[in-house]
Write an enzyme that holds these catalytic residues in place. Structure first.
Site, PDB file in Angstrom:
ATOM      1  N   ARG A   1       0.853  -1.176   0.000  1.00 34.22           N
ATOM      2  CA  ARG A   1       0.000   0.000   0.000  1.00 34.22           C
ATOM      3  C   ARG A   1       0.891   1.228   0.000  1.00 34.22           C
ATOM      4  NH1 ARG A   1      -3.317  -3.064  -1.295  1.00 34.22           N
ATOM      5  NH2 ARG A   1      -5.437  -3.386  -0.486  1.00 34.22           N
TER       6      ARG A   1
ATOM      7  N   GLU B   1      -3.974   7.990  -4.575  1.00 30.76           N
ATOM      8  CA  GLU B   1      -4.374   7.312  -5.810  1.00 30.76           C
ATOM      9  C   GLU B   1      -5.737   7.818  -6.279  1.00 30.76           C
ATOM     10  OE1 GLU B   1      -4.156   3.099  -5.079  1.00 30.76           O
ATOM     11  OE2 GLU B   1      -2.004   3.153  -4.668  1.00 30.76           O
TER      12      GLU B   1
ATOM     13  N   HIS C   1      -1.890   0.537  -9.673  1.00 27.89           N
ATOM     14  CA  HIS C   1      -2.444  -0.370  -8.664  1.00 27.89           C
ATOM     15  C   HIS C   1      -3.147  -1.558  -9.332  1.00 27.89           C
ATOM     16  CE1 HIS C   1      -3.966  -0.462  -4.233  1.00 27.89           C
ATOM     17  NE2 HIS C   1      -3.694  -1.675  -4.677  1.00 27.89           N
TER      18      HIS C   1
END
Length: 321
Positions: A238, A267, A286
């Site tokens: 993360r 993000e 991601h």
């Protein structure tokens, strides 16, 4: 009457069919993610929430008096306020196992992409800048085979990466984890190290830890200074597990050689983020589990968790019990 489940995302037809055999389904069908206020208004009579993100906190739980389970279509669950969920007797579940090999594949894609400068040299060729030359040193990369990989977080994904590293690339495998993993040590010859030693010795440092209060900014200025100047940093955990400004400074100051990043502090990543201007940084949006086969397996696993809880069998993959 069937228990009611609210679904915040698109799901495959076979997953829908499976859930509707056991539950009454309502679903958000908008093109953009469901607005928070809309979700809160939907929860009054809902017993199961099927989602891929969004904060599960005291506010949401107060709007969902009948809620019994929140099923994350993700292995991560940092969106769960675990204490609040326990207080409200709401079970949280995730989708482990089904994405391990896919995330391990992406991790090695980032390792190879950074080490051999694949995106950078791809652009060079496509832009017409590949010139005949007697000396091609300007295209040189760094070997991956027979180097040393350091894995921070030796869970199932870490073991899948260790297997690729050891048997596919003849790498020495170091790892740091809360607990020793004798099986990984026996199977892959993995060597347990404390974090400082791992950072000092590794050519490729791979971060795999979940985001918890303990792992927030686990890797920062001090840790980057411990790494080899020739080392690459790979993050598939993360974004918040890393002090991103410290990473930027380490790259700018040439304290490490490069980075491969699937995750970011914010993000989608902001357009003016300096990481996007660095040729020695490979960035992807991601996509750790982003293949059709794996995402479908994850959506079915999440559905199985919802159904298991609401039919009284108990969760398959609990994270808040």
């Amino acid at each position: 009457m069937k228990p009611k489940v609210y679904v915040t995302m698109p799901i495959p037809e076979d997953v829908r069919h499976y859930m509707t055999e056991h539950c009454e389904i309502r679903q958000w069908t908008g093109e953009k993610p469901i607005p928070r206020e809309t979700l809160l208004q939907e929860l009054n009579d809902i017993e199961g929430l099927y989602t891929s993100g969004g904060s599960i906190d005291e506010e949401l739980l107060n709007h969902a008096p009948h809620l019994k389970v929140v099923s994350n279509v993700s292995v991560g669950y940092n969106n769960f306020d675990v204490d609040a969920m326990k207080k409200h007797n709401v079970i949280g579940t995730n989708t482990p196992y089904v994405l391990d090999e896919t995330v391990a594949d992406l991790t090695f894609a980032l390792i190879l992409g950074t080490a051999r400068r694949i995106p950078e040299l791809d652009r060079l060729v496509k832009d017409g800048n590949w010139k005949p030359s007697k000396d091609d040193q300007e295209y040189f990369g760094i070997d991956v085979h027979s180097s040393t990989i350091g894995i921070i977080g030796m869970g199932r994904i870490g073991e899948a990466i260790a297997r690729r590293a050891k048997f596919g690339f003849n790498m020495d495998v170091l790892y740091y984890n809360r607990n020793r993993k004798p099986e990984a040590e026996e199977t892959f010859g993995a060597e347990y190290n404390d974090l400082e030693s791992l950072l000092k010795k590794s050519d490729y440092v791979v971060l795999l830890t979940p985001l918890t209060p303990e792992t927030h900014h686990l890797i920062g200025e001090k840790e980057f200074k411990l790494m080899k100047k020739s080392a690459f940093f790979i993050n598939v955990s993360r974004g918040q597990t890393v002090d991103e400004q410290a990473l930027i400074q380490a790259l700018q100051n040439k304290e490490i050689y490069g980075a491969g990043l699937d995750v970011f502090q914010k993000e989608p990543v902001e357009k003016d983020n300096p990481l996007l201007k660095m040729s020695n940084v490979v960035t992807v949006p991601h996509i750790g589990s982003a293949t059709a086969q794996t995402r479908e397996a994850m959506t079915m696993r999440a559905a199985e968790n919802v159904v298991a809880v609401l039919t009284g069998k108990g969760p398959i993959d609990p994270v808040t019990e």
